[in-house]
Motif scaffolding. Sequence first.
Motif, PDB file in Angstrom:
ATOM      1  N   GLN A   1      -5.091 -75.599   3.332  1.00 21.77           N
ATOM      2  CA  GLN A   1      -4.993 -75.752   4.785  1.00 21.77           C
ATOM      3  C   GLN A   1      -6.231 -76.455   5.345  1.00 21.77           C
ATOM      4  O   GLN A   1      -6.120 -77.339   6.208  1.00 21.77           O
ATOM      5  N   GLN A   2      -7.405 -76.071   4.864  1.00 22.33           N
ATOM      6  CA  GLN A   2      -8.649 -76.668   5.345  1.00 22.33           C
ATOM      7  C   GLN A   2      -8.701 -78.161   5.008  1.00 22.33           C
ATOM      8  O   GLN A   2      -9.091 -78.992   5.839  1.00 22.33           O
ATOM      9  N   ILE A   3      -8.286 -78.501   3.802  1.00 26.26           N
ATOM     10  CA  ILE A   3      -8.277 -79.905   3.379  1.00 26.26           C
ATOM     11  C   ILE A   3      -7.270 -80.702   4.211  1.00 26.26           C
ATOM     12  O   ILE A   3      -7.540 -81.824   4.637  1.00 26.26           O
ATOM     13  N   ALA A   4      -6.092 -80.110   4.447  1.00 27.70           N
ATOM     14  CA  ALA A   4      -5.063 -80.793   5.241  1.00 27.70           C
ATOM     15  C   ALA A   4      -5.542 -81.054   6.662  1.00 27.70           C
ATOM     16  O   ALA A   4      -5.357 -82.155   7.201  1.00 27.70           O
ATOM     17  N   ARG A   5      -6.156 -80.050   7.293  1.00 30.04           N
ATOM     18  CA  ARG A   5      -6.645 -80.230   8.669  1.00 30.04           C
ATOM     19  C   ARG A   5      -7.679 -81.362   8.740  1.00 30.04           C
ATOM     20  O   ARG A   5      -7.653 -82.178   9.662  1.00 30.04           O
TER      21      ARG A   5
ATOM     22  N   GLY B   1     -16.348 -83.395   2.441  1.00 27.46           N
ATOM     23  CA  GLY B   1     -17.459 -82.475   2.225  1.00 27.46           C
ATOM     24  C   GLY B   1     -17.051 -81.011   2.227  1.00 27.46           C
ATOM     25  O   GLY B   1     -17.816 -80.137   2.657  1.00 27.46           O
ATOM     26  N   LEU B   2     -15.843 -80.715   1.735  1.00 29.91           N
ATOM     27  CA  LEU B   2     -15.324 -79.352   1.732  1.00 29.91           C
ATOM     28  C   LEU B   2     -15.377 -78.746   0.332  1.00 29.91           C
ATOM     29  O   LEU B   2     -15.145 -79.444  -0.664  1.00 29.91           O
ATOM     30  N   ALA B   3     -15.638 -77.467   0.267  1.00 33.30           N
ATOM     31  CA  ALA B   3     -15.608 -76.752  -1.014  1.00 33.30           C
ATOM     32  C   ALA B   3     -14.187 -76.265  -1.280  1.00 33.30           C
ATOM     33  O   ALA B   3     -13.505 -75.791  -0.366  1.00 33.30           O
TER      34      ALA B   3
END
Length: 295
Positions: free
Chosen positions: A215-219, A274-276
């Motif tokens: 979800q975080q990557i998609a947003r 830049g997301l983990a």
Amino acid sequence: MATILLIGPGAIGSLMAWSLQNHATIKVYAHRAGLSLPGHVESDGETHRLRWSLTDSLVGIDAVLVCCKATQVERATSPLIPKLSGIPWLILCNGLGPQAWLSQQLPGRVLWASTTEGAGRFGQQVRHTGVGETRIGSPEQYIVTDETEQWGRKLASQPGPLELHWEPDITAVLWRKLAINAVINPITAVQQCLNGALAKREWIGEIEVLCAEIQQIARASDIQLPSDLAERVVMVARATGRNRSSMLTDIEAGRETEVDSILGPLLCAADRHGLAAPRLQYWYQAVIRLHPLNR
């Protein structure tokens, strides 16, 4: 009657040929040695003959339908791209990487598709194991020509045994399918289990963590996924409980998996923003260790 060159006469390719054969002549490109064509599709207890043939000729081809595995797309299509660059193409495979690659090679000519149909190949026969739908559309980031879009819309409107639709937002549809595949495929491959195992309570926590990362990557990528993604993953796992995922099937057969096309795009997007994504990375590496051919 138009002539469609089909690449990848596996289970899904066979279903597509069956659905389109009353409206087009289906020729199958022999993209690898020893390729054989199933003769029939079994659906709802009835057997339907497939009317298609192998060819190595590119004369008189009006459109190309790519249904091979994601790992085979570049190898199978590269020899054809210079010779068939002026006609519409449609790609139907897992992941997101091959679609983007093909669209970059053939600007304005490539439509994308996603299917929820279930099928399996058993020797010379294909079994239609689950009724779904197939959505065809023009990716927003790779605009197609009017001619290509008109061909896709006509394809989606033709009656046949499969339910075909034109999809205004095909990228979002592919992301939703990718999100579910990115959870079910690697876990079942590593754990050597059927899809239904993931509907058990012991996997809920891991599924929720993976879905939160996706979800975080998609947003960050301007994609809106359903807020109940974890519940949808469990629902799909339960509905396909007796199925082996494509990644598990590849591992069992000693074949290269589609991990780079399913988890790869998500990990690349995470890195770009830049997301983990430690759990996605964990399952990616676990599949790689199972089958080093992916490297």
